[in-house]
Design a protein around this motif. Structure first.
Motif, PDB file in Angstrom:
ATOM      1  N   SER A 158       0.831  -1.213   0.000  1.00 45.95           N
ATOM      2  CA  SER A 158       0.000   0.000   0.000  1.00 45.95           C
ATOM      3  C   SER A 158       0.860   1.255   0.000  1.00 45.95           C
ATOM      4  CB  SER A 158      -0.940   0.000   1.204  1.00 45.95           C
ATOM      5  OG  SER A 158      -1.930  -1.002   1.056  1.00 45.95           O
ATOM      6  N   GLY A 159       1.979   1.223   0.726  1.00 45.61           N
ATOM      7  CA  GLY A 159       2.883   2.366   0.715  1.00 45.61           C
ATOM      8  C   GLY A 159       3.427   2.638  -0.665  1.00 45.61           C
ATOM      9  N   ASN A 160       3.903   1.589  -1.347  1.00 45.85           N
ATOM     10  CA  ASN A 160       4.479   1.747  -2.686  1.00 45.85           C
ATOM     11  C   ASN A 160       3.438   2.159  -3.719  1.00 45.85           C
ATOM     12  OD1 ASN A 160       7.039   1.050  -1.800  1.00 45.85           O
ATOM     13  ND2 ASN A 160       6.817  -1.113  -2.320  1.00 45.85           N
ATOM     14  N   VAL A 161       2.263   1.515  -3.679  1.00 52.99           N
ATOM     15  CA  VAL A 161       1.217   1.850  -4.654  1.00 52.99           C
ATOM     16  C   VAL A 161       0.760   3.288  -4.467  1.00 52.99           C
ATOM     17  CG1 VAL A 161      -1.133   1.332  -5.446  1.00 52.99           C
ATOM     18  CG2 VAL A 161       0.444  -0.541  -4.937  1.00 52.99           C
ATOM     19  N   SER A 162       0.597   3.716  -3.216  1.00 55.55           N
ATOM     20  CA  SER A 162       0.126   5.077  -2.960  1.00 55.55           C
ATOM     21  C   SER A 162       1.137   6.111  -3.454  1.00 55.55           C
ATOM     22  CB  SER A 162      -0.165   5.275  -1.471  1.00 55.55           C
ATOM     23  OG  SER A 162       1.005   5.154  -0.689  1.00 55.55           O
ATOM     24  N   ILE A 163       2.428   5.872  -3.213  1.00 51.66           N
ATOM     25  CA  ILE A 163       3.454   6.819  -3.676  1.00 51.66           C
ATOM     26  C   ILE A 163       3.493   6.849  -5.201  1.00 51.66           C
ATOM     27  CG2 ILE A 163       5.929   7.289  -3.732  1.00 51.66           C
ATOM     28  CD1 ILE A 163       6.056   6.165  -0.858  1.00 51.66           C
ATOM     29  N   SER A 164       3.354   5.688  -5.828  1.00 49.67           N
ATOM     30  CA  SER A 164       3.343   5.651  -7.290  1.00 49.67           C
ATOM     31  C   SER A 164       2.126   6.385  -7.852  1.00 49.67           C
ATOM     32  CB  SER A 164       3.364   4.195  -7.776  1.00 49.67           C
ATOM     33  OG  SER A 164       3.656   4.123  -9.153  1.00 49.67           O
ATOM     34  N   LEU A 165       0.982   6.247  -7.201  1.00 55.74           N
ATOM     35  CA  LEU A 165      -0.230   6.963  -7.637  1.00 55.74           C
ATOM     36  C   LEU A 165      -0.076   8.471  -7.507  1.00 55.74           C
ATOM     37  CD1 LEU A 165      -3.121   4.757  -6.200  1.00 55.74           C
ATOM     38  CD2 LEU A 165      -2.857   5.418  -8.599  1.00 55.74           C
ATOM     39  N   SER A 166       0.787   8.913  -6.588  1.00 57.11           N
ATOM     40  CA  SER A 166       0.953  10.350  -6.365  1.00 57.11           C
ATOM     41  C   SER A 166       1.584  11.057  -7.567  1.00 57.11           C
ATOM     42  CB  SER A 166       1.785  10.604  -5.104  1.00 57.11           C
ATOM     43  OG  SER A 166       3.151  10.273  -5.303  1.00 57.11           O
ATOM     44  N   HIS A 167       2.118  10.295  -8.540  1.00 53.43           N
ATOM     45  CA  HIS A 167       2.640  10.901  -9.766  1.00 53.43           C
ATOM     46  C   HIS A 167       1.522  11.537 -10.592  1.00 53.43           C
ATOM     47  CE1 HIS A 167       6.144   8.197  -9.023  1.00 53.43           C
ATOM     48  NE2 HIS A 167       6.822   9.149  -9.631  1.00 53.43           N
ATOM     49  N   PHE A 168       0.305  11.060 -10.422  1.00 52.48           N
ATOM     50  CA  PHE A 168      -0.804  11.486 -11.269  1.00 52.48           C
ATOM     51  C   PHE A 168      -1.616  12.553 -10.530  1.00 52.48           C
ATOM     52  CE2 PHE A 168      -0.263   6.775 -11.920  1.00 52.48           C
ATOM     53  CZ  PHE A 168       0.632   6.915 -12.971  1.00 52.48           C
ATOM     54  N   LYS A 169      -1.546  13.781 -11.007  1.00 53.13           N
ATOM     55  CA  LYS A 169      -2.122  14.911 -10.278  1.00 53.13           C
ATOM     56  C   LYS A 169      -3.643  14.831 -10.156  1.00 53.13           C
ATOM     57  CE  LYS A 169      -2.089  17.816 -14.459  1.00 53.13           C
ATOM     58  NZ  LYS A 169      -1.579  19.067 -15.064  1.00 53.13           N
ATOM     59  N   GLU A 170      -4.263  14.027 -11.011  1.00 59.89           N
ATOM     60  CA  GLU A 170      -5.723  13.898 -10.965  1.00 59.89           C
ATOM     61  C   GLU A 170      -6.193  12.978  -9.841  1.00 59.89           C
ATOM     62  OE1 GLU A 170      -3.809  13.130 -13.506  1.00 59.89           O
ATOM     63  OE2 GLU A 170      -4.387  14.210 -15.326  1.00 59.89           O
ATOM     64  N   VAL A 171      -5.249  12.311  -9.150  1.00 60.96           N
ATOM     65  CA  VAL A 171      -5.604  11.294  -8.164  1.00 60.96           C
ATOM     66  C   VAL A 171      -5.435  11.829  -6.743  1.00 60.96           C
ATOM     67  CG1 VAL A 171      -5.155   8.954  -7.328  1.00 60.96           C
ATOM     68  CG2 VAL A 171      -4.866   9.482  -9.754  1.00 60.96           C
ATOM     69  N   ASN A 172      -6.469  11.632  -5.952  1.00 60.18           N
ATOM     70  CA  ASN A 172      -6.428  11.920  -4.519  1.00 60.18           C
ATOM     71  C   ASN A 172      -6.326  10.576  -3.799  1.00 60.18           C
ATOM     72  OD1 ASN A 172      -7.481  12.280  -1.784  1.00 60.18           O
ATOM     73  ND2 ASN A 172      -8.007  14.363  -2.420  1.00 60.18           N
TER      74      ASN A 172
END
Length: 307
Positions: A40-54
Protein backbone atom coordinates in the motif's frame (compact mmCIF):
# COMPACT_ATOMS: atom_id res chain seq x y z
CA UNK A 1 -10.30 10.38 -9.03
CA UNK A 2 -10.30 9.37 -5.38
CA UNK A 3 -8.54 6.12 -4.46
CA UNK A 4 -8.52 4.26 -1.13
CA UNK A 5 -5.80 1.69 -0.43
CA UNK A 6 -6.37 -0.84 2.37
CA UNK A 7 -3.40 -2.93 3.42
CA UNK A 8 0.15 -2.68 4.67
CA UNK A 9 2.76 0.02 5.11
CA UNK A 10 6.14 -0.82 6.54
CA UNK A 11 9.63 0.60 6.87
CA UNK A 12 12.03 -0.69 4.23
CA UNK A 13 15.71 -0.83 5.16
CA UNK A 14 17.60 -1.46 1.93
CA UNK A 15 21.18 -2.66 1.66
CA UNK A 16 22.79 -2.31 -1.76
CA UNK A 17 25.36 -5.08 -2.33
CA UNK A 18 27.50 -6.05 -5.31
CA UNK A 19 26.08 -9.57 -5.33
CA UNK A 20 23.98 -11.75 -3.08
CA UNK A 21 26.17 -13.30 -0.35
CA UNK A 22 26.74 -17.00 0.11
CA UNK A 23 26.07 -18.69 3.41
CA UNK A 24 28.46 -17.83 6.27
CA UNK A 25 30.13 -15.05 4.29
CA UNK A 26 30.80 -11.33 4.63
CA UNK A 27 29.97 -8.75 2.00
CA UNK A 28 30.44 -5.00 1.85
CA UNK A 29 27.30 -2.88 1.86
CA UNK A 30 27.72 -0.27 -0.88
CA UNK A 31 24.79 1.86 0.20
CA UNK A 32 22.08 1.82 2.86
CA UNK A 33 18.83 3.77 2.79
CA UNK A 34 15.46 3.70 4.53
CA UNK A 35 12.13 4.49 2.92
CA UNK A 36 8.42 3.82 3.18
CA UNK A 37 7.53 0.37 1.83
CA UNK A 38 4.84 -2.27 1.84
CA UNK A 39 2.39 -2.79 -1.01
CA UNK A 40 0.00 0.00 0.00
CA UNK A 41 2.88 2.37 0.72
CA UNK A 42 4.48 1.75 -2.69
CA UNK A 43 1.22 1.85 -4.65
CA UNK A 44 0.13 5.08 -2.96
CA UNK A 45 3.45 6.82 -3.68
CA UNK A 46 3.34 5.65 -7.29
CA UNK A 47 -0.23 6.96 -7.64
CA UNK A 48 0.95 10.35 -6.37
CA UNK A 49 2.64 10.90 -9.77
CA UNK A 50 -0.80 11.49 -11.27
CA UNK A 51 -2.12 14.91 -10.28
CA UNK A 52 -5.72 13.90 -10.96
CA UNK A 53 -5.60 11.29 -8.16
CA UNK A 54 -6.43 11.92 -4.52
CA UNK A 55 -4.94 9.04 -2.49
CA UNK A 56 -5.90 7.79 0.97
CA UNK A 57 -4.33 4.80 2.70
CA UNK A 58 -5.90 2.86 5.59
CA UNK A 59 -3.27 0.85 7.47
CA UNK A 60 -2.58 -0.58 10.91
CA UNK A 61 0.67 0.62 12.48
CA UNK A 62 2.33 0.66 15.88
CA UNK A 63 2.97 3.68 18.07
CA UNK A 64 6.76 3.83 17.65
CA UNK A 65 8.52 7.07 16.67
CA UNK A 66 8.59 6.14 12.97
CA UNK A 67 4.81 5.52 12.96
CA UNK A 68 4.17 8.73 14.87
CA UNK A 69 5.58 10.89 12.06
CA UNK A 70 4.38 8.73 9.16
CA UNK A 71 1.00 10.46 8.46
CA UNK A 72 2.51 13.97 8.43
CA UNK A 73 5.49 12.87 6.34
CA UNK A 74 3.34 11.09 3.74
CA UNK A 75 1.04 14.11 3.48
CA UNK A 76 3.92 16.59 3.22
CA UNK A 77 6.09 14.63 0.79
CA UNK A 78 3.50 12.95 -1.45
CA UNK A 79 0.08 14.47 -0.67
CA UNK A 80 -1.15 11.09 0.62
CA UNK A 81 -3.65 10.93 3.48
CA UNK A 82 -2.89 8.16 5.96
CA UNK A 83 -5.90 6.81 7.88
CA UNK A 84 -4.10 4.90 10.65
CA UNK A 85 -5.30 2.31 13.11
CA UNK A 86 -2.79 2.71 15.94
CA UNK A 87 -1.84 -0.28 18.06
CA UNK A 88 -0.41 0.84 21.38
CA UNK A 89 2.95 -0.59 22.45
CA UNK A 90 3.44 -2.10 18.99
CA UNK A 91 6.08 -1.67 16.30
CA UNK A 92 5.70 -0.83 12.65
CA UNK A 93 6.39 -3.80 10.35
CA UNK A 94 9.85 -3.72 8.79
CA UNK A 95 11.47 -5.26 5.73
CA UNK A 96 15.22 -5.66 5.38
CA UNK A 97 16.02 -5.91 1.68
CA UNK A 98 19.26 -7.01 0.02
CA UNK A 99 19.44 -5.51 -3.45
CA UNK A 100 22.02 -7.12 -5.73
CA UNK A 101 23.70 -4.94 -8.34
CA UNK A 102 24.89 -8.06 -10.18
CA UNK A 103 21.42 -9.42 -10.94
CA UNK A 104 19.15 -6.45 -9.99
CA UNK A 105 17.19 -8.91 -7.83
CA UNK A 106 16.00 -8.14 -4.33
CA UNK A 107 15.74 -10.53 -1.40
CA UNK A 108 13.32 -9.46 1.30
CA UNK A 109 13.30 -10.39 4.99
CA UNK A 110 9.97 -9.20 6.38
CA UNK A 111 9.39 -8.73 10.10
CA UNK A 112 5.76 -8.22 11.01
CA UNK A 113 6.51 -7.97 14.72
CA UNK A 114 3.53 -7.77 17.04
CA UNK A 115 1.42 -5.58 14.76
CA UNK A 116 -1.70 -7.43 13.62
CA UNK A 117 -3.44 -7.11 10.25
CA UNK A 118 -6.42 -4.89 9.54
CA UNK A 119 -9.91 -6.21 10.25
CA UNK A 120 -13.31 -5.17 8.93
CA UNK A 121 -14.01 -3.64 12.35
CA UNK A 122 -10.80 -1.58 12.07
CA UNK A 123 -11.81 -0.40 8.62
CA UNK A 124 -15.27 0.69 9.76
CA UNK A 125 -13.71 2.52 12.72
CA UNK A 126 -11.24 4.43 10.54
CA UNK A 127 -13.65 5.33 7.72
CA UNK A 128 -17.29 6.26 8.28
CA UNK A 129 -18.16 7.16 4.69
CA UNK A 130 -16.86 5.40 1.58
CA UNK A 131 -19.17 7.12 -0.88
CA UNK A 132 -16.58 9.61 -2.15
CA UNK A 133 -14.18 6.97 -3.45
CA UNK A 134 -14.06 5.90 -7.11
CA UNK A 135 -11.70 2.96 -6.57
CA UNK A 136 -10.76 0.84 -3.53
CA UNK A 137 -7.72 -1.44 -3.64
CA UNK A 138 -7.10 -4.26 -1.15
CA UNK A 139 -4.24 -6.64 -0.35
CA UNK A 140 -5.03 -10.33 0.18
CA UNK A 141 -2.94 -10.74 3.30
CA UNK A 142 -2.48 -13.59 5.80
CA UNK A 143 -5.91 -12.90 7.35
CA UNK A 144 -7.50 -13.93 4.07
CA UNK A 145 -11.06 -14.48 5.27
CA UNK A 146 -11.06 -11.09 7.01
CA UNK A 147 -9.98 -9.37 3.78
CA UNK A 148 -12.72 -11.30 1.97
CA UNK A 149 -15.24 -9.98 4.51
CA UNK A 150 -14.04 -6.44 3.76
CA UNK A 151 -14.42 -6.99 0.02
CA UNK A 152 -17.92 -8.46 0.37
CA UNK A 153 -19.03 -5.63 2.65
CA UNK A 154 -17.68 -2.95 0.33
CA UNK A 155 -19.15 -4.56 -2.79
CA UNK A 156 -22.60 -5.04 -1.24
CA UNK A 157 -22.80 -1.58 0.36
CA UNK A 158 -21.10 0.40 -2.44
CA UNK A 159 -21.50 -1.57 -5.69
CA UNK A 160 -20.66 1.47 -7.83
CA UNK A 161 -17.10 1.68 -6.43
CA UNK A 162 -14.53 -0.28 -8.45
CA UNK A 163 -12.88 -2.86 -6.19
CA UNK A 164 -9.50 -4.47 -6.88
CA UNK A 165 -7.10 -6.68 -4.97
CA UNK A 166 -3.42 -7.61 -5.06
CA UNK A 167 -2.81 -11.35 -4.63
CA UNK A 168 0.85 -12.25 -4.07
CA UNK A 169 0.27 -15.50 -2.17
CA UNK A 170 -2.54 -18.03 -1.97
CA UNK A 171 -4.53 -17.17 1.15
CA UNK A 172 -7.79 -18.31 2.74
CA UNK A 173 -10.75 -17.23 0.62
CA UNK A 174 -8.76 -17.08 -2.62
CA UNK A 175 -11.43 -18.53 -4.93
CA UNK A 176 -14.27 -16.55 -3.30
CA UNK A 177 -12.22 -13.38 -3.74
CA UNK A 178 -12.06 -13.96 -7.51
CA UNK A 179 -15.86 -13.87 -7.54
CA UNK A 180 -16.19 -10.77 -5.35
CA UNK A 181 -13.89 -8.02 -6.64
CA UNK A 182 -13.88 -6.32 -10.05
CA UNK A 183 -10.16 -6.78 -10.72
CA UNK A 184 -7.77 -9.34 -9.23
CA UNK A 185 -4.07 -8.64 -9.85
CA UNK A 186 -2.27 -11.96 -9.41
CA UNK A 187 1.48 -12.58 -9.26
CA UNK A 188 3.49 -15.07 -11.29
CA UNK A 189 4.37 -16.87 -8.05
CA UNK A 190 0.71 -17.55 -7.25
CA UNK A 191 0.15 -18.93 -10.75
CA UNK A 192 3.11 -21.29 -10.40
CA UNK A 193 1.89 -22.43 -6.98
CA UNK A 194 -1.42 -23.29 -8.67
CA UNK A 195 0.43 -25.38 -11.27
CA UNK A 196 0.36 -22.93 -14.18
CA UNK A 197 3.69 -22.28 -15.84
CA UNK A 198 2.80 -19.66 -18.42
CA UNK A 199 0.78 -16.47 -18.25
CA UNK A 200 -1.53 -17.61 -21.05
CA UNK A 201 -2.25 -20.93 -19.32
CA UNK A 202 -3.00 -19.22 -15.99
CA UNK A 203 -5.35 -16.70 -17.59
CA UNK A 204 -7.14 -19.39 -19.62
CA UNK A 205 -7.72 -21.52 -16.51
CA UNK A 206 -8.52 -18.84 -13.91
CA UNK A 207 -10.42 -16.42 -16.13
CA UNK A 208 -13.46 -18.44 -17.25
CA UNK A 209 -14.35 -19.51 -13.70
CA UNK A 210 -14.03 -16.03 -12.15
CA UNK A 211 -16.42 -13.08 -12.09
CA UNK A 212 -13.47 -10.73 -11.60
CA UNK A 213 -11.33 -9.49 -14.46
CA UNK A 214 -8.10 -11.45 -13.93
CA UNK A 215 -4.85 -9.51 -14.34
CA UNK A 216 -1.56 -11.42 -14.20
CA UNK A 217 1.92 -9.90 -14.02
CA UNK A 218 4.78 -12.05 -15.27
CA UNK A 219 7.91 -9.91 -14.77
CA UNK A 220 10.01 -9.71 -17.95
CA UNK A 221 7.24 -11.33 -20.04
CA UNK A 222 4.81 -8.49 -19.33
CA UNK A 223 1.20 -8.77 -18.23
CA UNK A 224 -2.11 -10.16 -19.39
CA UNK A 225 -5.81 -10.20 -18.67
CA UNK A 226 -8.88 -12.35 -18.96
CA UNK A 227 -11.70 -9.86 -19.08
CA UNK A 228 -15.47 -9.82 -19.08
CA UNK A 229 -15.53 -6.23 -20.36
CA UNK A 230 -15.18 -6.98 -24.08
CA UNK A 231 -15.72 -9.69 -26.68
CA UNK A 232 -12.00 -10.56 -26.86
CA UNK A 233 -11.46 -12.26 -23.51
CA UNK A 234 -7.70 -12.92 -23.52
CA UNK A 235 -5.32 -9.97 -23.78
CA UNK A 236 -1.53 -10.19 -23.60
CA UNK A 237 0.90 -7.29 -23.29
CA UNK A 238 4.66 -7.55 -23.74
CA UNK A 239 7.01 -5.95 -21.24
CA UNK A 240 9.02 -2.93 -22.34
CA UNK A 241 12.73 -3.60 -22.73
CA UNK A 242 14.99 -2.13 -20.02
CA UNK A 243 18.69 -2.19 -20.79
CA UNK A 244 19.91 -1.43 -17.27
CA UNK A 245 17.84 -2.12 -14.14
CA UNK A 246 18.71 0.26 -11.34
CA UNK A 247 16.14 -0.69 -8.69
CA UNK A 248 13.54 -3.47 -8.96
CA UNK A 249 11.94 -2.84 -5.55
CA UNK A 250 8.30 -1.83 -6.00
CA UNK A 251 8.13 -2.33 -9.78
CA UNK A 252 5.04 -4.53 -9.42
CA UNK A 253 3.39 -1.89 -7.24
CA UNK A 254 4.14 0.72 -9.92
CA UNK A 255 2.32 -1.51 -12.42
CA UNK A 256 -0.68 -1.73 -10.07
CA UNK A 257 -0.85 2.05 -9.58
CA UNK A 258 -0.58 2.74 -13.31
CA UNK A 259 -3.18 0.09 -14.14
CA UNK A 260 -5.68 1.55 -11.64
CA UNK A 261 -5.22 5.08 -12.96
CA UNK A 262 -5.41 4.20 -16.66
CA UNK A 263 -8.30 1.76 -16.23
CA UNK A 264 -10.36 4.42 -14.46
CA UNK A 265 -9.39 7.09 -17.00
CA UNK A 266 -9.89 5.16 -20.24
CA UNK A 267 -12.00 2.08 -19.33
CA UNK A 268 -9.70 0.19 -21.70
CA UNK A 269 -8.11 -2.88 -20.15
CA UNK A 270 -5.67 -3.17 -23.07
CA UNK A 271 -4.44 0.40 -22.60
CA UNK A 272 -4.24 -0.09 -18.83
CA UNK A 273 -2.02 -3.15 -19.27
CA UNK A 274 0.28 -1.28 -21.66
CA UNK A 275 0.50 1.74 -19.39
CA UNK A 276 1.16 -0.50 -16.38
CA UNK A 277 4.02 -2.26 -18.17
CA UNK A 278 5.46 1.05 -19.35
CA UNK A 279 5.41 2.64 -15.90
CA UNK A 280 6.94 -0.51 -14.36
CA UNK A 281 9.78 -0.31 -16.91
CA UNK A 282 10.41 3.33 -15.99
CA UNK A 283 10.39 2.46 -12.29
CA UNK A 284 13.11 -0.16 -12.88
CA UNK A 285 15.35 2.67 -14.08
CA UNK A 286 14.80 4.82 -10.98
CA UNK A 287 16.00 4.48 -7.41
CA UNK A 288 12.97 4.64 -5.12
CA UNK A 289 9.31 5.00 -6.00
CA UNK A 290 9.47 8.60 -7.20
CA UNK A 291 10.52 8.61 -10.86
CA UNK A 292 12.15 12.05 -10.84
CA UNK A 293 14.62 11.19 -13.63
CA UNK A 294 11.90 9.74 -15.89
CA UNK A 295 9.12 12.33 -15.61
CA UNK A 296 9.28 13.36 -19.28
CA UNK A 297 8.88 9.73 -20.39
CA UNK A 298 6.09 9.25 -17.85
CA UNK A 299 4.21 12.24 -19.27
CA UNK A 300 4.70 10.90 -22.81
CA UNK A 301 3.22 7.55 -21.71
CA UNK A 302 0.30 9.36 -20.07
CA UNK A 303 -0.49 11.15 -23.33
CA UNK A 304 -0.08 7.95 -25.36
CA UNK A 305 -2.10 5.52 -23.24
CA UNK A 306 -4.38 7.52 -20.93
CA UNK A 307 -6.04 10.13 -23.14
Amino acid sequence: MKVLLIGNICRDVIYEVEKYPGEDSKVKVLEKYTRVGGNSGNVSISLSHFKEVNVSCCVKIGDCMYSEHLPDNMKKEYGIQILPIIQRNHEIPESVILHSQETASRTCFHYRGNCSDLTLEDLMTAIKDFSGYNWIHLEHRRNGFEVLNMAKHLKSSHPYITLSIDIEKIRDGFEDMLNTVDFAIISKEVCKDLGYFSMKEALSKLGPKSKANIIITWAEEGSGAWTNLQEEKLILCNAFFVEHILDSIGAGDSFTAAFIFCMHTTSSISMALKFGCKVASLKLQCKGMIMSNKLDELNEALNLFCT
